[in-house]
Design a protein around this motif. Structure first.
Motif, PDB file in Angstrom:
ATOM      1  N   LYS A  93      -1.097  -4.422 -20.225  1.00 27.12           N
ATOM      2  CA  LYS A  93      -0.928  -5.664 -19.454  1.00 27.12           C
ATOM      3  C   LYS A  93      -1.862  -5.687 -18.250  1.00 27.12           C
ATOM      4  N   TYR A  94      -1.952  -4.561 -17.550  1.00 22.15           N
ATOM      5  CA  TYR A  94      -2.886  -4.478 -16.425  1.00 22.15           C
ATOM      6  C   TYR A  94      -4.323  -4.677 -16.917  1.00 22.15           C
ATOM      7  N   GLY A  95      -4.657  -4.059 -18.048  1.00 26.90           N
ATOM      8  CA  GLY A  95      -6.003  -4.159 -18.583  1.00 26.90           C
ATOM      9  C   GLY A  95      -6.378  -5.583 -18.952  1.00 26.90           C
ATOM     10  N   LYS A  96      -5.482  -6.275 -19.640  1.00 20.42           N
ATOM     11  CA  LYS A  96      -5.753  -7.664 -20.012  1.00 20.42           C
ATOM     12  C   LYS A  96      -5.902  -8.541 -18.772  1.00 20.42           C
ATOM     13  N   ALA A  97      -5.022  -8.325 -17.784  1.00 18.19           N
ATOM     14  CA  ALA A  97      -5.100  -9.105 -16.542  1.00 18.19           C
ATOM     15  C   ALA A  97      -6.441  -8.898 -15.857  1.00 18.19           C
ATOM     16  N   ALA A  98      -6.915  -7.653 -15.827  1.00 15.85           N
ATOM     17  CA  ALA A  98      -8.186  -7.344 -15.164  1.00 15.85           C
ATOM     18  C   ALA A  98      -9.360  -7.970 -15.906  1.00 15.85           C
ATOM     19  N   LEU A  99      -9.381  -7.832 -17.229  1.00 14.72           N
ATOM     20  CA  LEU A  99     -10.471  -8.401 -18.008  1.00 14.72           C
ATOM     21  C   LEU A  99     -10.478  -9.925 -17.917  1.00 14.72           C
ATOM     22  N   THR A 100      -9.289 -10.517 -17.846  1.00  8.79           N
ATOM     23  CA  THR A 100      -9.185 -11.968 -17.696  1.00  8.79           C
ATOM     24  C   THR A 100      -9.721 -12.402 -16.335  1.00  8.79           C
ATOM     25  N   ALA A 101      -9.329 -11.672 -15.292  1.00  4.97           N
ATOM     26  CA  ALA A 101      -9.791 -12.003 -13.940  1.00  4.97           C
ATOM     27  C   ALA A 101     -11.309 -11.871 -13.826  1.00  4.97           C
ATOM     28  N   LEU A 102     -11.887 -10.943 -14.581  1.00  4.90           N
ATOM     29  CA  LEU A 102     -13.338 -10.727 -14.527  1.00  4.90           C
ATOM     30  C   LEU A 102     -14.105 -11.634 -15.495  1.00  4.90           C
ATOM     31  N   GLY A 103     -13.356 -12.451 -16.239  1.00  3.98           N
ATOM     32  CA  GLY A 103     -13.981 -13.433 -17.114  1.00  3.98           C
ATOM     33  C   GLY A 103     -14.535 -12.900 -18.417  1.00  3.98           C
ATOM     34  N   VAL A 104     -14.085 -11.717 -18.846  1.00  2.00           N
ATOM     35  CA  VAL A 104     -14.658 -11.130 -20.066  1.00  2.00           C
ATOM     36  C   VAL A 104     -13.632 -10.935 -21.188  1.00  2.00           C
ATOM     37  N   TRP A 105     -12.379 -11.316 -20.946  1.00  2.00           N
ATOM     38  CA  TRP A 105     -11.356 -11.133 -21.977  1.00  2.00           C
ATOM     39  C   TRP A 105     -11.741 -11.809 -23.301  1.00  2.00           C
ATOM     40  N   PRO A 106     -12.211 -13.057 -23.304  1.00  2.00           N
ATOM     41  CA  PRO A 106     -12.549 -13.695 -24.581  1.00  2.00           C
ATOM     42  C   PRO A 106     -13.590 -12.925 -25.396  1.00  2.00           C
ATOM     43  N   SER A 107     -14.462 -12.174 -24.730  1.00  2.00           N
ATOM     44  CA  SER A 107     -15.525 -11.459 -25.443  1.00  2.00           C
ATOM     45  C   SER A 107     -15.027 -10.204 -26.147  1.00  2.00           C
ATOM     46  N   VAL A 108     -13.825  -9.730 -25.789  1.00  3.59           N
ATOM     47  CA  VAL A 108     -13.302  -8.491 -26.403  1.00  3.59           C
ATOM     48  C   VAL A 108     -11.943  -8.679 -27.060  1.00  3.59           C
ATOM     49  N   ALA A 109     -11.331  -9.847 -26.919  1.00  2.39           N
ATOM     50  CA  ALA A 109      -9.955 -10.052 -27.391  1.00  2.39           C
ATOM     51  C   ALA A 109      -9.777  -9.754 -28.872  1.00  2.39           C
ATOM     52  N   ASP A 110     -10.841  -9.998 -29.672  1.00  4.55           N
ATOM     53  CA  ASP A 110     -10.741  -9.734 -31.107  1.00  4.55           C
ATOM     54  C   ASP A 110     -11.433  -8.423 -31.500  1.00  4.55           C
ATOM     55  N   ARG A 111     -11.665  -7.573 -30.491  1.00  2.00           N
ATOM     56  CA  ARG A 111     -12.343  -6.298 -30.750  1.00  2.00           C
ATOM     57  C   ARG A 111     -11.543  -5.134 -30.153  1.00  2.00           C
ATOM     58  N   LEU A 112     -10.235  -5.219 -30.249  1.00  2.00           N
ATOM     59  CA  LEU A 112      -9.364  -4.217 -29.629  1.00  2.00           C
ATOM     60  C   LEU A 112      -8.872  -3.191 -30.643  1.00  2.00           C
ATOM     61  N   ALA A 113      -8.736  -1.962 -30.165  1.00  2.00           N
ATOM     62  CA  ALA A 113      -8.047  -0.897 -30.904  1.00  2.00           C
ATOM     63  C   ALA A 113      -6.828  -0.554 -30.069  1.00  2.00           C
ATOM     64  N   LEU A 114      -5.644  -0.944 -30.536  1.00  2.00           N
ATOM     65  CA  LEU A 114      -4.446  -0.867 -29.711  1.00  2.00           C
ATOM     66  C   LEU A 114      -3.665   0.415 -29.937  1.00  2.00           C
ATOM     67  N   GLY A 115      -3.160   0.978 -28.835  1.00  2.00           N
ATOM     68  CA  GLY A 115      -2.269   2.134 -28.895  1.00  2.00           C
ATOM     69  C   GLY A 115      -0.882   1.729 -28.458  1.00  2.00           C
ATOM     70  N   ASP A 116       0.127   2.474 -28.924  1.00  2.00           N
ATOM     71  CA  ASP A 116       1.490   2.113 -28.534  1.00  2.00           C
ATOM     72  C   ASP A 116       1.858   2.636 -27.151  1.00  2.00           C
ATOM     73  N   ASN A 117       0.961   3.420 -26.550  1.00  2.00           N
ATOM     74  CA  ASN A 117       1.093   3.807 -25.140  1.00  2.00           C
ATOM     75  C   ASN A 117      -0.304   4.167 -24.634  1.00  2.00           C
TER      76      ASN A 117
END
Length: 257
Positions: free
Chosen positions: A151-175
């Motif tokens: 959640k912190y990571g998404k908020a930061a990337l969104t604030a920096l204006g780059v979330w759309p460029s990586v939103a479909d390029r994520l490798a997610l961990g459960d922690n």
């Protein structure tokens, strides 16, 4: 006569020691559910507590979201350390926190990491070229729908204006630690974790620091749970908040809240 009395007292002391030692050995420490990012620091705190002749706390680590769900399901835990305010709020609203025991115990920073064998530096700022830095790879992070680090990571990337460029390029961990493991193994070119996680691994390097203003402050609230019955739970909670406990957390890179 006095020698007889002293001898009898000595024998009684030995007998009581033999009788009580097994009982003390069987005493169980409090069960602490703690955010995955606190593994090394909490183990060190538990060792320090045990060195003071207390039963060592039992520690269980996972994403704060998973731990909160366990508490809601009736897990017989004594203390909860969350990596964000939201999940502590969640169980507090459900009446599962002992009144007056909630307090922030630590703070942290968010960092961008890369595999140590594939060094990379990136200035973390607005419109940074993070998608280009990824190349054909993915960005590892904890699940942003539920896990605090994500959640912190998404908020930061969104604030920096780059979330759309990586939103479909994520490798997610459960922690956060499972996300870091993807970078450690080279399965992801970059990842977002806490500064303390990066510090705990020799297989990753810090590629960049997120500006504190790009996301909400990272605070770790600690509380005793309403269902706690362990006599040491409150004392260990106070130890973590004490100067000695704070010094241990600082040694592993956590800041004061």
């Amino acid at each position: 006569m006095m020698k007889v009395i002293l001898r009898a007292a000595a024998l009684l002391a030995i007998f009581l020691h033999i009788l009580l030692t097994p009982a003390m050995a069987q005493q169980r420490g409090p069960l602490v559910l703690a955010a995955a990012s606190m593994q090394e620091a909490m183990n060190a705190a538990a060792d320090a507590w045990a060195a003071q002749r207390h039963a060592r706390p039992t520690l269980s680590f996972a994403a704060s979201s998973a731990l909160a769900r366990q508490i809601r399901s009736g897990a017989p835990a004594d203390l909860f350390v969350s990596a964000d305010e939201d999940w502590m709020d969640d169980i507090e609203k459900a009446g599962l926190v002992a009144p007056g025991t909630r307090a922030d115990v630590a703070g942290n920073r968010l960092v961008l990491i890369a595999p140590a064998r594939m060094p990379l530096r990136l200035r973390v700022a607005r419109a940074m070229p993070i998608a280009r830095a990824l190349g054909p790879s993915r960005l590892a992070m904890a699940n942003p729908d539920s896990v605090p680090a994500g959640k912190y990571g998404k908020a930061a990337l969104t604030a920096l204006g780059v979330w759309p460029s990586v939103a479909d390029r994520l490798a997610l961990g459960d922690n956060v630690r499972s996300a870091m493991a993807l970078v450690e193994r080279g399965e992801a070119r970059l990842g977002i974790v806490y500064a303390t996680d990066a510090r705990a691994s020799k297989d990753v390097m810090v590629a960049g620091l997120f500006p504190p203003g790009s996301h909400a402050p990272i605070r770790y609230p600690l509380a005793r749970l309403a269902g706690s019955r362990n006599p040491d739970a409150e004392a260990f909670r106070r130890f973590l908040l004490s100067g000695a406990g704070q010094a241990i957390l600082a040694r592993y890179g956590f800041s004061r809240p």
